[in-house]
Design a protein around this motif. Structure first.
Motif, PDB file in Angstrom:
ATOM      1  N   UNK A 151       0.808  -1.226   0.000  1.00 32.32           N
ATOM      2  CA  UNK A 151       0.000   0.000   0.000  1.00 32.32           C
ATOM      3  C   UNK A 151       0.840   1.275   0.000  1.00 32.32           C
ATOM      4  N   UNK A 152       1.875   1.286  -0.856  1.00 33.35           N
ATOM      5  CA  UNK A 152       2.720   2.463  -1.022  1.00 33.35           C
ATOM      6  C   UNK A 152       2.807   2.829  -2.491  1.00 33.35           C
ATOM      7  N   UNK A 153       2.921   4.122  -2.758  1.00 33.66           N
ATOM      8  CA  UNK A 153       3.287   4.584  -4.090  1.00 33.66           C
ATOM      9  C   UNK A 153       4.811   4.578  -4.155  1.00 33.66           C
ATOM     10  N   UNK A 154       5.346   4.731  -5.355  1.00 35.32           N
ATOM     11  CA  UNK A 154       6.809   4.746  -5.466  1.00 35.32           C
ATOM     12  C   UNK A 154       7.436   5.897  -4.672  1.00 35.32           C
ATOM     13  N   UNK A 155       6.933   7.136  -4.768  1.00 34.06           N
ATOM     14  CA  UNK A 155       7.539   8.205  -3.952  1.00 34.06           C
ATOM     15  C   UNK A 155       7.427   7.940  -2.441  1.00 34.06           C
ATOM     16  N   UNK A 156       6.311   7.353  -2.007  1.00 36.77           N
ATOM     17  CA  UNK A 156       6.179   7.007  -0.589  1.00 36.77           C
ATOM     18  C   UNK A 156       7.207   5.943  -0.197  1.00 36.77           C
ATOM     19  N   UNK A 157       7.426   4.992  -1.072  1.00 38.18           N
ATOM     20  CA  UNK A 157       8.434   3.948  -0.839  1.00 38.18           C
ATOM     21  C   UNK A 157       9.827   4.567  -0.680  1.00 38.18           C
ATOM     22  N   UNK A 158      10.143   5.554  -1.503  1.00 40.98           N
ATOM     23  CA  UNK A 158      11.439   6.226  -1.381  1.00 40.98           C
ATOM     24  C   UNK A 158      11.587   6.886  -0.009  1.00 40.98           C
ATOM     25  N   UNK A 159      10.534   7.570   0.439  1.00 42.84           N
ATOM     26  CA  UNK A 159      10.568   8.213   1.758  1.00 42.84           C
ATOM     27  C   UNK A 159      10.775   7.157   2.843  1.00 42.84           C
ATOM     28  N   UNK A 160      10.038   6.065   2.743  1.00 41.87           N
ATOM     29  CA  UNK A 160      10.157   5.014   3.760  1.00 41.87           C
ATOM     30  C   UNK A 160      11.561   4.413   3.763  1.00 41.87           C
ATOM     31  N   UNK A 161      12.151   4.191   2.594  1.00 43.05           N
ATOM     32  CA  UNK A 161      13.514   3.644   2.556  1.00 43.05           C
ATOM     33  C   UNK A 161      14.500   4.565   3.260  1.00 43.05           C
ATOM     34  N   UNK A 162      14.375   5.871   3.020  1.00 40.88           N
ATOM     35  CA  UNK A 162      15.271   6.834   3.667  1.00 40.88           C
ATOM     36  C   UNK A 162      15.076   6.789   5.186  1.00 40.88           C
ATOM     37  N   UNK A 163      13.833   6.682   5.625  1.00 41.22           N
ATOM     38  CA  UNK A 163      13.573   6.631   7.068  1.00 41.22           C
ATOM     39  C   UNK A 163      13.979   5.293   7.677  1.00 41.22           C
ATOM     40  N   UNK A 164      13.827   4.202   6.954  1.00 43.20           N
ATOM     41  CA  UNK A 164      14.300   2.916   7.474  1.00 43.20           C
ATOM     42  C   UNK A 164      15.805   2.954   7.693  1.00 43.20           C
ATOM     43  N   UNK A 165      16.486   3.686   6.852  1.00 43.30           N
ATOM     44  CA  UNK A 165      17.947   3.792   6.979  1.00 43.30           C
ATOM     45  C   UNK A 165      18.357   4.743   8.101  1.00 43.30           C
ATOM     46  N   UNK A 166      17.643   5.863   8.254  1.00 47.25           N
ATOM     47  CA  UNK A 166      18.095   6.917   9.171  1.00 47.25           C
ATOM     48  C   UNK A 166      17.220   7.100  10.415  1.00 47.25           C
ATOM     49  N   UNK A 167      16.094   6.433  10.492  1.00 51.22           N
ATOM     50  CA  UNK A 167      15.162   6.486  11.643  1.00 51.22           C
ATOM     51  C   UNK A 167      14.445   7.820  11.798  1.00 51.22           C
ATOM     52  N   UNK A 168      15.166   8.923  11.802  1.00 49.89           N
ATOM     53  CA  UNK A 168      14.540  10.239  11.928  1.00 49.89           C
ATOM     54  C   UNK A 168      15.336  11.255  11.114  1.00 49.89           C
ATOM     55  N   UNK A 169      14.590  12.067  10.359  1.00 55.06           N
ATOM     56  CA  UNK A 169      15.200  13.127   9.556  1.00 55.06           C
ATOM     57  C   UNK A 169      14.252  14.314   9.519  1.00 55.06           C
TER      58      UNK A 169
END
Length: 141
Positions: free
Chosen positions: A33-51
């Motif tokens: 249930x993600x769009x591609x841009x949402x997936x990109x945001x989630x990947x960045x947050x999975x890597x950095x936890x908080x930004x």
């Protein structure tokens, strides 16, 4: 060479490839249930936890006007939390919720499913990414 012919343009195949690749992601991302841009945001947050919103924008090469609706949608899905910084209220910090963290496990199969949908080897994908990153790095201001 006629530089105004579509077949002689460097940008068109890149544009077309971007659309094709995003289309390959769609059925895979629909499962989480993600769009591609949402997936990109989630990947960045999975890597950095908080930004901060600004930091996410810098990593994804997106402005806040593009990011804000994406972040609102992810927040409405309870995947992320957006909070103003206590020290500087101009800064909005974005962090993962438990739901967002749990989604990482479900999403771990996405890269392999994407690669299989394209019928490319890991080496071919790596070579493509390297070539694209070379161009991106040369054009950064």
């Amino acid at each position: 060479m006629d530089y105004l012919k579509l077949e002689n343009q460097a940008c068109f195949p890149i544009y077309a490839l971007s659309r094709v690749l995003t289309a390959h992601y769609k059925p895979i991302l629909d499962e989480v249930e993600l769009t591609y841009p949402q997936y990109l945001v989630m990947m960045v947050l999975w890597e950095h936890k908080q930004l901060s919103v600004k930091e996410i924008g810098e990593k994804l090469l997106l402005d806040s006007g593009t990011l804000t609706p994406l972040l609102k949608k992810l927040a409405s899905k309870k995947m992320i939390l957006r909070e103003r910084s206590k020290t500087d209220e101009r800064i909005v910090k974005v962090s993962l919720t438990d739901i967002g963290l749990q989604l990482k496990n479900k999403a771990s199969s996405i890269p392999e499913a994407f690669k299989c949908s394209l019928g490319l080897t890991t080496e071919e994908i790596t070579s493509l990414r390297t070539s694209i990153n070379t161009i991106l790095n040369k054009t950064k201001k």
